[in-house]
Design an enzyme around this catalytic site. Structure first.
Site, PDB file in Angstrom:
ATOM      1  N   GLY A  20       0.823  -1.210   0.000  1.00 19.56           N
ATOM      2  CA  GLY A  20       0.000   0.000   0.000  1.00 19.56           C
ATOM      3  C   GLY A  20       0.857   1.260   0.000  1.00 19.56           C
ATOM      4  O   GLY A  20       0.486   2.284   0.580  1.00 19.56           O
ATOM      5  N   GLY A  23      -0.374   4.972  -0.801  1.00 24.43           N
ATOM      6  CA  GLY A  23      -1.401   5.621   0.022  1.00 24.43           C
ATOM      7  C   GLY A  23      -0.836   6.754   0.872  1.00 24.43           C
ATOM      8  O   GLY A  23       0.361   7.064   0.840  1.00 24.43           O
ATOM      9  N   GLN A  24      -1.728   7.356   1.672  1.00 27.31           N
ATOM     10  CA  GLN A  24      -1.361   8.531   2.486  1.00 27.31           C
ATOM     11  C   GLN A  24      -0.215   8.210   3.455  1.00 27.31           C
ATOM     12  O   GLN A  24       0.737   8.960   3.569  1.00 27.31           O
ATOM     13  CB  GLN A  24      -2.596   9.009   3.267  1.00 27.31           C
ATOM     14  N   ASP A  44       2.275  -1.764  -4.554  1.00 27.37           N
ATOM     15  CA  ASP A  44       0.887  -1.278  -4.565  1.00 27.37           C
ATOM     16  C   ASP A  44       0.200  -1.856  -5.805  1.00 27.37           C
ATOM     17  O   ASP A  44       0.879  -2.270  -6.744  1.00 27.37           O
ATOM     18  CB  ASP A  44       0.881   0.265  -4.655  1.00 27.37           C
ATOM     19  N   ASP A  65      -0.994  -6.977  -5.739  1.00 26.90           N
ATOM     20  CA  ASP A  65      -2.385  -7.048  -5.294  1.00 26.90           C
ATOM     21  C   ASP A  65      -2.374  -7.993  -4.094  1.00 26.90           C
ATOM     22  O   ASP A  65      -2.095  -9.191  -4.242  1.00 26.90           O
ATOM     23  CB  ASP A  65      -3.233  -7.613  -6.453  1.00 26.90           C
ATOM     24  N   TYR A 154     -14.543  -1.966   7.474  1.00 25.85           N
ATOM     25  CA  TYR A 154     -13.130  -1.606   7.671  1.00 25.85           C
ATOM     26  C   TYR A 154     -12.695  -1.959   9.102  1.00 25.85           C
ATOM     27  O   TYR A 154     -11.668  -2.612   9.320  1.00 25.85           O
ATOM     28  CB  TYR A 154     -12.984  -0.111   7.397  1.00 25.85           C
ATOM     29  N   LYS A 158     -10.000  -4.781  10.481  1.00 25.71           N
ATOM     30  CA  LYS A 158      -8.816  -4.382  11.262  1.00 25.71           C
ATOM     31  C   LYS A 158      -8.772  -5.146  12.594  1.00 25.71           C
ATOM     32  O   LYS A 158      -7.700  -5.512  13.064  1.00 25.71           O
ATOM     33  CB  LYS A 158      -8.803  -2.866  11.491  1.00 25.71           C
TER      34      LYS A 158
HETATM   35  C1  AKB Z   1     -10.585   6.305   8.117  1.00 31.25           C
HETATM   36  O1  AKB Z   1     -11.144   7.387   8.302  1.00 31.25           O
HETATM   37  O2  AKB Z   1     -11.132   5.308   7.653  1.00 31.25           O
HETATM   38  C2  AKB Z   1      -9.134   6.184   8.547  1.00 31.25           C
HETATM   39  C3  AKB Z   1      -9.022   5.701   9.948  1.00 31.25           C
HETATM   40  C4  AKB Z   1      -9.425   6.566  11.055  1.00 31.25           C
HETATM   41  O3  AKB Z   1      -8.570   4.613  10.157  1.00 31.25           O
HETATM   42  N1  AKB Z   1      -8.458   7.436   8.398  1.00 31.25           N
END
Ligand code: AKB
Length: 328
Positions: A20, A23-24, A44, A65, A154, A158
């Protein structure tokens, strides 16, 4: 079978693969690792960002990937990194638009990375976890070890990544370490996150002179300036294993309301107009996250301490964004 663990001290140059990388977090992490003298390989699904500002000869870039275990195995077998930083993920807001894809990329990706690293005896895996692992109804500030009941796909993936890493650590001796990142603010634009309102206030105020944030003015979540976030990942990697009492750590910096961020931006960018128009979907995610985190374990175990608060960050960030926008 237990793995032999190479020591990862500040003075040792390591071969490091970052997933990744475009990414940021990836873009700033790569610069931080190169500055510390490591051999860094970017990877990436996307091609190398043109704005990365790192010479191609110093940063081999691999198409990867993370849902493709075969491709991942081949890359790790060929490059033999000492350390893998696993950042590749779909963030919270974009994740809710396609939960199935988010599960495959985030949950499948972390399994594939851990499995390939176990097979090829990678010494250490760093994982970017998040405040999105938490759900509503927790103490304020939220301690490290609480029930994890996220409301987004998400967040679910995690939590899965944290637990899987803990499993690989206990079962196979893989040196897995994770930080729970607050919403991160930097000059590099994020993509698909729910905390994006915070960095967007800065970038759009400078770029367009105005920004309508998609949250209420009283929204308050944990935030962090990217240089602190990068330092946290690297310092956790370099901490002696025997000092660590867990695999996953809360890290905290500051928790201003959105209104307080707007006021800081308006002081630094005179004339900027910052307004609020709450989007119900993203607001519900923000309201499910903690106001603040308790990072006592990170402080005690590996000496974590943030350098930037809202004012210091604003003073450092505004000139950086101006320089980037002038250059583009
Ligand atoms: C998001 O907003 O999904 C991320 C995070 C807080 O993990 N920046």
């Amino acid at each position: 079978m237990m793995l032999a663990v190479a020591s990862v001290g500040p003075s040792n140059s390591m071969k490091i693969l970052v997933t990744g990388s475009g990414g940021q977090v990836g873009q700033d992490l790569i610069r931080g690792l190169l500055e510390r003298g490591h051999e860094v390989h970017g990877s990436d699904v996307a091609s190398r960002p043109s704005a990365l500002g790192v010479d191609a000869s110093r940063l081999p870039w691999h198409h990867l990937d993370v849902t493709d275990l075969t491709g991942l195995r081949k890359l790790i077998a060929r490059e033999r990194p000492d350390i893998v930083y696993h950042l590749a993920a779909i963030l919270s807001a974009r994740g809710e638009e396609n939960p199935g894809l988010t599960y495959r990329v985030n949950q499948g990706g972390v399994y594939n990375v851990l499995e390939a690293c176990r097979e090829h005896r990678v010494s250490q895996v760093l994982f970017a976890s998040t405040i999105a692992v938490f759900g509503p109804g927790l103490p304020d500030p939220v301690p490290n070890d609480v029930p994890l009941q996220p409301t987004t796909m998400y967040g679910v993936t995690k939590v899965g990544g944290e637990l899987l890493g803990e499993y690989y650590n206990k079962r196979y001796g893989l040196d897995f370490r994770a930080v729970r990142f607050p919403g991160l603010i930097s000059a590099t634009l994020p993509g698909g996150g729910t905390s994006d309102y915070a960095p967007l206030m800065y970038v759009e105020a400078i770029r367009k002179g105005a920004y309508e944030a998609f949250c209420r003015a009283d929204t308050r979540i944990p935030l962090m300036y990217m240089p602190d976030g990068i330092r946290a990942l690297i310092e956790l990697s370099e901490a002696p294993r025997e000092q660590l009492t867990r695999t996953t750590y809360n890290i905290a910096a500051f928790s201003p309301t959105a209104e307080a961020i707007a006021a800081a931006v308006a002081r630094a960018v005179p004339g900027a107009e910052l307004t609020f128009n709450s989007d119900p979907t993203r607001q519900a995610i923000l309201d499910s996250w903690p106001n603040a985190l308790d990072d006592a374990h990170a402080r005690a175990d590996w000496g974590w301490s943030p350098e930037f608060d809202l004012e210091r960050m604003t003073a450092d960030l505004v000139p950086k964004i101006r320089a980037l926008l002038n250059a583009s």
